[in-house]
Scaffold this active site. Structure first.
Site, PDB file in Angstrom:
ATOM      1  N   GLU A 285       0.799  -1.080  -0.078  1.00 27.83           N
ATOM      2  CA  GLU A 285       0.023  -0.156  -0.056  1.00 27.83           C
ATOM      3  C   GLU A 285       0.983   1.330   0.078  1.00 27.83           C
ATOM      4  O   GLU A 285       0.553   2.180  -0.496  1.00 27.83           O
ATOM      5  CB  GLU A 285      -1.082   0.123   1.222  1.00 27.83           C
ATOM      6  CG  GLU A 285      -2.004  -1.074   1.149  1.00 27.83           C
ATOM      7  CD  GLU A 285      -3.004  -1.069  -0.017  1.00 27.83           C
ATOM      8  OE1 GLU A 285      -3.297  -0.013  -0.493  1.00 27.83           O
ATOM      9  OE2 GLU A 285      -2.912  -2.141  -0.702  1.00 27.83           O
ATOM     10  N   TRP A 288       1.558   1.629  -3.500  1.00 29.14           N
ATOM     11  CA  TRP A 288       0.420   2.232  -4.139  1.00 29.14           C
ATOM     12  C   TRP A 288       0.596   3.717  -3.952  1.00 29.14           C
ATOM     13  O   TRP A 288       0.248   4.387  -5.153  1.00 29.14           O
ATOM     14  CB  TRP A 288      -0.672   1.587  -3.625  1.00 29.14           C
ATOM     15  CG  TRP A 288      -1.995   2.324  -4.312  1.00 29.14           C
ATOM     16  CD1 TRP A 288      -2.952   3.050  -3.716  1.00 29.14           C
ATOM     17  CD2 TRP A 288      -2.655   1.728  -5.430  1.00 29.14           C
ATOM     18  NE1 TRP A 288      -3.975   3.342  -4.704  1.00 29.14           N
ATOM     19  CE2 TRP A 288      -3.816   2.320  -5.646  1.00 29.14           C
ATOM     20  CE3 TRP A 288      -2.250   0.710  -6.434  1.00 29.14           C
ATOM     21  CZ2 TRP A 288      -4.673   2.282  -6.907  1.00 29.14           C
ATOM     22  CZ3 TRP A 288      -3.022   0.410  -7.655  1.00 29.14           C
ATOM     23  CH2 TRP A 288      -4.264   1.521  -7.735  1.00 29.14           C
ATOM     24  N   TRP A 316     -21.815  11.425 -18.328  1.00 32.04           N
ATOM     25  CA  TRP A 316     -22.130  11.603 -16.833  1.00 32.04           C
ATOM     26  C   TRP A 316     -23.408  12.673 -16.695  1.00 32.04           C
ATOM     27  O   TRP A 316     -23.807  13.373 -17.656  1.00 32.04           O
ATOM     28  CB  TRP A 316     -21.111  12.580 -16.238  1.00 32.04           C
ATOM     29  CG  TRP A 316     -19.939  11.738 -16.135  1.00 32.04           C
ATOM     30  CD1 TRP A 316     -18.655  12.045 -16.845  1.00 32.04           C
ATOM     31  CD2 TRP A 316     -19.365  10.476 -15.406  1.00 32.04           C
ATOM     32  NE1 TRP A 316     -17.694  11.041 -16.539  1.00 32.04           N
ATOM     33  CE2 TRP A 316     -17.989  10.278 -15.872  1.00 32.04           C
ATOM     34  CE3 TRP A 316     -19.974   9.691 -14.363  1.00 32.04           C
ATOM     35  CZ2 TRP A 316     -17.490   9.113 -14.935  1.00 32.04           C
ATOM     36  CZ3 TRP A 316     -19.479   8.623 -13.921  1.00 32.04           C
ATOM     37  CH2 TRP A 316     -18.064   8.344 -14.144  1.00 32.04           C
ATOM     38  N   ASN A 351     -10.766   3.266   4.104  1.00 33.58           N
ATOM     39  CA  ASN A 351     -10.558   3.178   2.972  1.00 33.58           C
ATOM     40  C   ASN A 351     -11.423   2.216   2.070  1.00 33.58           C
ATOM     41  O   ASN A 351     -11.902   2.645   1.092  1.00 33.58           O
ATOM     42  CB  ASN A 351      -9.167   2.661   2.758  1.00 33.58           C
ATOM     43  CG  ASN A 351      -8.580   2.544   1.256  1.00 33.58           C
ATOM     44  OD1 ASN A 351      -8.676   3.376   0.590  1.00 33.58           O
ATOM     45  ND2 ASN A 351      -8.591   1.458   0.806  1.00 33.58           N
ATOM     46  N   TRP A 369     -16.767  11.806 -11.638  1.00 33.54           N
ATOM     47  CA  TRP A 369     -16.006  11.485 -10.653  1.00 33.54           C
ATOM     48  C   TRP A 369     -15.118  12.760 -10.176  1.00 33.54           C
ATOM     49  O   TRP A 369     -14.601  12.725  -8.859  1.00 33.54           O
ATOM     50  CB  TRP A 369     -14.605  10.549 -11.236  1.00 33.54           C
ATOM     51  CG  TRP A 369     -13.804  10.977 -12.190  1.00 33.54           C
ATOM     52  CD1 TRP A 369     -14.173  10.934 -13.632  1.00 33.54           C
ATOM     53  CD2 TRP A 369     -12.721  11.666 -11.964  1.00 33.54           C
ATOM     54  NE1 TRP A 369     -13.142  11.275 -14.529  1.00 33.54           N
ATOM     55  CE2 TRP A 369     -12.282  11.831 -13.338  1.00 33.54           C
ATOM     56  CE3 TRP A 369     -11.837  11.920 -11.152  1.00 33.54           C
ATOM     57  CZ2 TRP A 369     -11.126  12.664 -13.711  1.00 33.54           C
ATOM     58  CZ3 TRP A 369     -10.740  12.826 -11.409  1.00 33.54           C
ATOM     59  CH2 TRP A 369     -10.164  13.088 -12.590  1.00 33.54           C
ATOM     60  N   TRP A 392     -10.175   8.020  -7.423  1.00 33.56           N
ATOM     61  CA  TRP A 392     -11.345   8.372  -7.971  1.00 33.56           C
ATOM     62  C   TRP A 392     -11.373   7.925  -9.518  1.00 33.56           C
ATOM     63  O   TRP A 392     -12.240   7.322 -10.011  1.00 33.56           O
ATOM     64  CB  TRP A 392     -11.681   9.967  -8.065  1.00 33.56           C
ATOM     65  CG  TRP A 392     -12.494  10.191  -6.799  1.00 33.56           C
ATOM     66  CD1 TRP A 392     -11.637  10.741  -5.573  1.00 33.56           C
ATOM     67  CD2 TRP A 392     -13.551  10.052  -6.309  1.00 33.56           C
ATOM     68  NE1 TRP A 392     -12.685  10.871  -4.667  1.00 33.56           N
ATOM     69  CE2 TRP A 392     -13.847  10.480  -4.925  1.00 33.56           C
ATOM     70  CE3 TRP A 392     -14.612   9.700  -6.958  1.00 33.56           C
ATOM     71  CZ2 TRP A 392     -15.134  10.470  -4.497  1.00 33.56           C
ATOM     72  CZ3 TRP A 392     -15.922   9.593  -6.254  1.00 33.56           C
ATOM     73  CH2 TRP A 392     -16.106   9.907  -5.140  1.00 33.56           C
TER      74      TRP A 392
END
Length: 490
Positions: A285, A288, A316, A351, A369, A392
């Site tokens: 992580e 990440w 959208w 998370n 988003w 996102w």
């Protein structure tokens, strides 16, 4: 009047997002020049453009600067606070102090890079070098590339390359003493930066967080000793402290990724097989986060636009009322509402729940988003442009390593799987506290008389679901199919 040390000209240490003394390579480089070091923080939100710090971030920054000021005092130094254009402020400080160089921590966001370049250009014209130093990532952009010399767009390959070919350098110790100038330049009082809200909506933040370098290290040690061994499982359970909660400390540079990496890595040989797997999951992580910063550096347009260009045409819906309902935690889906209320009250969200609420916004409600990213930016204490953007775009399916378009989280099943006893929902949606575990994630299924006897009146004490999830899922899949089809015909 020029105020120069009797022995050597001072160095300005422009602290941008590295608000710590230990493992601060920019500080180390300033000390290696010899002579006095003058730490500076410049409040210049205008330079951040549309991504100027939000309310929760500003609150944290105030506390972080107060902590750093105390830490600097303990090593015989001070923090000089100024407000204004960084190039103008720094050139003025050069004239005031006789400083011959500016050392600073390098930033990677598009607007911050532009600011840094403008400062370098301006001070270079005055004959003063500005030296940016990497402080807040494990590896500088360009260090971890694929065989073609290009940035990775798939995390698994990025992670494998790090494991195989790269090792972060060890963190640096905290200096025992900083040489002071003969006379300090004037500083604004911290209150003059007006970072804290005039109306204290931040009460929940104060109750939730301790801020600063020392607090970050206490929390890291607590995580390593108590939680790390079960992280792989507990990180998905929002009803408990199963994650490290290090993200705001990383964002503000109160702790470095190298310090976290080594704190975990040093414990690995002592762990059981299961605990070691959890610790390695946590290191993944941290990588990440690294991946997010590399992507934003190489693809700066992704803060506002999708990495995958076909998503520019995604249909959208722009619905301010739907967006507001989601923001207020009144969607009628308990796990979604719990997450949005946790965010508003504490400046943080678990998370797993971040993924659930994001999926609900972009797939159940078909809202852009970017609207979700902006709301998180204003309300998260760990609002980090790289992490926020990657998260996102992952949910929306339009970025690197994106979630498959057909992955639409069912908020009921997600709640039942990751909050099976309803503890998290009851904490943040107390009007549903009287419901049983079987009822709490689907209150609309309770017969009205039964619900009334439990103190729940759907549409009154708690909202009815704003959309039917299954119908919304079908609409989302149809919209994503349109994009796939358009790409196939181009």
């Amino acid at each position: 009047m020029t105020m120069v040390s009797s022995t050597q000209a001072p160095t300005l240490l422009w602290l941008r997002q590295c608000l710590r003394l230990s493992d601060n390579p920019a500080l180390e480089a300033a000390l290696n020049r010899g002579g006095p070091v003058i730490p500076i923080f410049i409040w210049n939100p205008e330079a951040e453009g549309e991504w100027a710090p939000g309310g929760a971030t500003r609150w944290w920054l105030h506390q972080s600067l107060a902590s750093l000021m105390a830490d600097l005092t303990s090593v015989g130094s001070q923090l000089i606070l100024r407000h204004g254009d960084a190039a103008t402020v720094l050139s003025g400080l050069v004239a005031e102090t006789g400083a011959t160089a500016v050392l600073t921590d390098r930033r990677y966001e598009p607007s911050a890079r532009r600011q840094g370049q403008a400062v370098q250009s301006h001070l270079h014209s005055l004959g003063v070098p500005v030296v940016p130093v990497g402080c807040n990532v494990l590896f500088e952009p360009g260090q971890v590339l694929n065989r073609a010399g290009e940035p990775y767009r798939v995390f698994s390959q990025f992670w494998k390359t790090i494991q195989r070919e790269h090792q972060p350098s060890p963190p640096l110790p905290k200096p025992a003493k900083l040489a002071a100038p003969a006379q300090w330049p004037q500083s604004l009082p911290l209150a003059a930066l007006k970072l804290e809200p005039t109306i204290d909506w931040a009460g929940g933040l104060r109750q939730t967080w301790q801020v600063g370098e020392a607090a970050g290290h206490r929390l890291l040690n607590q995580f390593c000793e108590q939680t790390m061994g079960t992280y792989q499982t507990t990180r998905n359970l929002p009803d408990r402290l199963g994650t490290s909660r290090m993200s705001p400390y990383l964002h503000f540079g109160e702790i470095s990724p190298r310090q976290i990496w080594y704190a975990v890595a040093e414990r690995l040989p002592l762990l059981s097989k299961e605990a070691k797997a959890s610790a390695e999951c946590y290191l993944r992580e941290i990588a990440w986060r690294e991946f997010a910063h590399q992507l934003l550096y190489f693809f700066p347009h992704t803060a506002n636009r999708p990495l995958r260009p076909e998503f520019e045409a995604f249909p959208w819906k722009t619905d301010p009322e739907a967006l507001s309902t989601w923001q207020q935690g009144k969607t009628g889906y308990p796990i979604v509402d719990a997450g949005m209320r946790e965010l508003w009250q504490t400046g943080w969200m678990h998370n797993r729940v971040r993924m659930i609420v994001a999926s609900f916004l972009v797939k159940d409600l078909l809202q852009p988003w970017q609207e979700g990213a902006r709301w998180f930016w204003d309300t998260l204490v760990d609002a980090d442009l790289a992490n926020n953007t990657l998260g996102w775009q992952w949910t929306a399916g339009c970025g690197a390593d994106a979630a498959p378009y057909f992955r639409v989280f069912n908020p009921v099943l997600q709640g039942e799987k990751f909050d099976p006893n309803g503890i998290y929902v009851r904490r943040w949606v107390p009007e549903l506290a009287s419901l049983t575990n079987a009822q709490i994630h689907r209150p609309w299924e309770i017969p009205p008389l039964t619900a009334h006897s439990l103190g729940v009146r759907l549409g009154n004490t708690y909202p009815s679901p704003m959309v039917d999830h299954f119908q919304a899922r079908d609409a989302a899949l149809a919209a994503f199919a349109e994009i796939k089809q358009s790409v196939a015909h181009t």
